[in-house]
Motif scaffolding. Structure first.
Motif, short mmCIF file in Angstrom:
data_model
loop_
_atom_site.label_atom_id
_atom_site.label_comp_id
_atom_site.label_asym_id
_atom_site.label_seq_id
_atom_site.Cartn_x
_atom_site.Cartn_y
_atom_site.Cartn_z
N LYS A 243 1.00 -14.78 -18.13
CA LYS A 243 1.80 -14.52 -16.94
C LYS A 243 3.25 -14.93 -17.16
O LYS A 243 3.54 -15.85 -17.93
CB LYS A 243 1.25 -15.30 -15.75
N ILE A 244 4.16 -14.26 -16.45
CA ILE A 244 5.57 -14.61 -16.54
C ILE A 244 5.79 -16.04 -16.06
O ILE A 244 6.61 -16.78 -16.62
CB ILE A 244 6.42 -13.61 -15.72
N GLU A 245 5.04 -16.46 -15.05
CA GLU A 245 5.15 -17.83 -14.56
C GLU A 245 4.76 -18.84 -15.65
O GLU A 245 5.33 -19.95 -15.71
CB GLU A 245 4.26 -18.02 -13.33
N GLU A 246 3.82 -18.47 -16.50
CA GLU A 246 3.41 -19.37 -17.59
C GLU A 246 4.49 -19.46 -18.66
O GLU A 246 4.72 -20.54 -19.24
CB GLU A 246 2.09 -18.89 -18.18
N ARG A 305 12.94 -7.10 -10.92
CA ARG A 305 13.59 -8.19 -10.18
C ARG A 305 12.57 -9.09 -9.50
O ARG A 305 12.72 -10.31 -9.49
CB ARG A 305 14.57 -7.62 -9.15
N GLN A 306 11.53 -8.47 -8.97
CA GLN A 306 10.50 -9.26 -8.30
C GLN A 306 9.69 -10.08 -9.30
O GLN A 306 9.40 -11.26 -9.07
CB GLN A 306 9.56 -8.33 -7.51
N ALA A 307 9.32 -9.47 -10.41
CA ALA A 307 8.44 -10.11 -11.38
C ALA A 307 9.11 -11.32 -12.04
O ALA A 307 8.44 -12.30 -12.37
CB ALA A 307 7.99 -9.11 -12.43
N PHE A 308 10.44 -11.25 -12.24
CA PHE A 308 11.15 -12.31 -12.96
C PHE A 308 11.94 -13.23 -12.03
O PHE A 308 12.77 -14.00 -12.49
CB PHE A 308 12.11 -11.69 -13.98
N PHE A 317 18.80 -20.25 -17.90
CA PHE A 317 18.25 -19.05 -18.52
C PHE A 317 19.08 -17.82 -18.17
O PHE A 317 19.46 -17.61 -17.02
CB PHE A 317 16.80 -18.83 -18.07
N HIS A 318 19.37 -17.01 -19.18
CA HIS A 318 20.06 -15.74 -19.00
C HIS A 318 19.06 -14.62 -19.26
O HIS A 318 18.54 -14.49 -20.37
CB HIS A 318 21.24 -15.62 -19.96
N LEU A 319 18.80 -13.81 -18.26
CA LEU A 319 17.81 -12.73 -18.39
C LEU A 319 18.46 -11.45 -18.90
O LEU A 319 19.56 -11.07 -18.47
CB LEU A 319 17.15 -12.44 -17.04
#
Length: 421
Positions: A243-246, A305-308, A317-319
């Motif tokens: 998961k992105i959260e992980e 945008r929602q997922a990250f 952090f720079h996305l």
């Protein structure tokens, strides 16, 4: 030896190419660009082992970033990924004068599975087989002209790491890149710790998405549950998926431990656009109505945008999300500067790229996060690079242990760089 009874033909082949003008070229026109790079390196090694001279033919890019709606190289600074890498110029430089060629090449199609089935898993055996295969077809040619290509859709990785010597092909793609961008090895190997860590979170065609009607679809082609709809996200989550959260939690702990030394840390991702495209393409298989497809298309515009969004309030952090070429180019530049690279089970391109462009001295530490199953990323790594990989179970890790390993590696690299001066 397997071909001991055919030594006479092998000698005839060697005599033939020694007495005549003998040339080869390489055709790697399918696959991702890192697959193409590795196949080129292996096939080039085959050609030189046949004692033929290389002549240039353009490598055609099938860059997977060409999604409808993406911006591709609007400034046209680079025609494609191989132009950006400086590869076309480099191959022209090492090529013989193609004006000498006045005959059509004999196409030598290689089949990975053929080699594996017959136990041809060493370079010596494969070269002997190729000589026997080629000799009847070229023995009457005034000039030997061979085009080496891959049959079918196999990637050649099944035997890549068993082919001793192929990684020592004599090609230097890294120097070609540095020359293209007017850089030196010293300029990209400074000892400062800051801004030399990057992460890549692959989603794209390996992602799981949540639909507007609260179901879940996994698009990962390697998964048995691919392109099936579930009410429970746990059932739709492929084995190994992270998961992105992980990812965020791991990167947060890592940056917390090193305080300001690793930040700002750039996080790359291809995002979810390709996942939505795949779902829409497979709408009949999934049983989606036209109304549902329209809702999916609308959601795809805001899903990244929602997922990250978990990264939004952390300025460390720079996305960089998306599959535009300029983002790929930036990531490649940063990979060659990096001390630390963090990625997950789904990532394949990065370890392939590093296997071509790095050696033991300039290879970054690659932290591979995994969930339940350790990925076989070492299948892409040359033997000398294996110790640069650190596998971390996302469900069970000590950030202190990982930090100790990072410090040990960077200390070793600093000592090696000093001794090289």
């Amino acid at each position: 030896m397997l071909f001991s009874l055919q030594k006479d033909t092998l000698r005839k082949f060697d005599k033939l190419v020694a007495e005549r003008e003998s040339y080869f070229t390489v055709d790697v026109d399918t696959g991702g660009f890192t697959d193409q790079l590795i196949k080129f390196m292996v096939f080039y090694s085959f050609g030189t082992s046949l004692n033929c001279k290389y002549y240039y033919t353009p490598i055609q890019s099938e860059r997977s970033s060409a999604l409808e709606g993406n911006t591709k190289n609007t400034d046209k600074e680079y025609s494609d990924i191989f132009d950006f890498l400086g590869l076309q110029d480099y191959l022209k430089e090492i090529s013989v004068d193609t004006a000498k060629l006045d005959s059509k090449p004999y196409t030598l199609k290689l089949d990975e599975f053929f080699f594996l089935e017959r136990g041809l898993e060493s370079k010596e055996l494969i070269i002997a087989y190729l000589k026997l295969k080629l000799y009847p077809s070229i023995k009457n040619q005034k000039k030997v002209n061979i085009r080496i290509m891959l049959e079918g859709y196999s990637s050649f990785f099944g035997i890549y790491n068993k082919l001793d010597g192929c990684e020592d092909s004599g090609l230097d793609f890294r120097s070609a890149f540095l020359k293209k961008h007017s850089q030196t090895e010293q300029q990209i190997s400074g000892q400062d710790f800051s801004n030399r860590a990057i992460a890549h979170i692959r989603q794209g065609d390996t992602a799981m998405i949540k639909t507007p009607w609260n179901t879940y679809v996994n698009v990962w082609g390697d998964s048995k549950i691919s392109m099936k709809e579930f009410d429970d996200p746990r059932k739709a989550r492929a084995t190994g998926h992270i998961k992105i959260e992980e990812y965020y939690e791991f990167l947060k702990l890592l940056c917390d431990h090193f305080e300001n030394e690793l930040t700002p840390l750039t996080v790359f991702s291809d995002g979810y656009k390709r996942a939505f495209n795949n779902c829409i393409f497979n709408q009949n298989k999934l049983g989606f109505t036209e109304s549902q497809v329209e809702k999916l298309a609308e959601l795809s515009e805001i899903y990244d945008r929602q997922a990250f969004r978990i990264f939004d309030n952390d300025s460390r952090f720079h996305l960089r999300i998306g599959e535009e070429d300029e983002k790929l180019y930036q990531m490649i530049q940063m990979l060659l500067h990096a001390n630390i690279v963090v990625m997950g089970t789904q990532q394949r391109m990065v370890p392939k790229f590093l296997s071509v462009y790095c050696n033991a001295r300039n290879m970054p530490l690659v932290i591979v996060l995994y969930n339940k199953v350790i990925p076989n990323h070492l299948g892409f790594a040359r033997r000398e690079l294996i110790n640069s990989y650190l596998f971390v179970d996302i469900n069970n890790y000590s950030i202190q242990d990982i930090a100790d390993r990072i410090k040990k590696l960077l200390k070793k690299k600093a000592e090696e760089s000093e001794s090289a001066l």
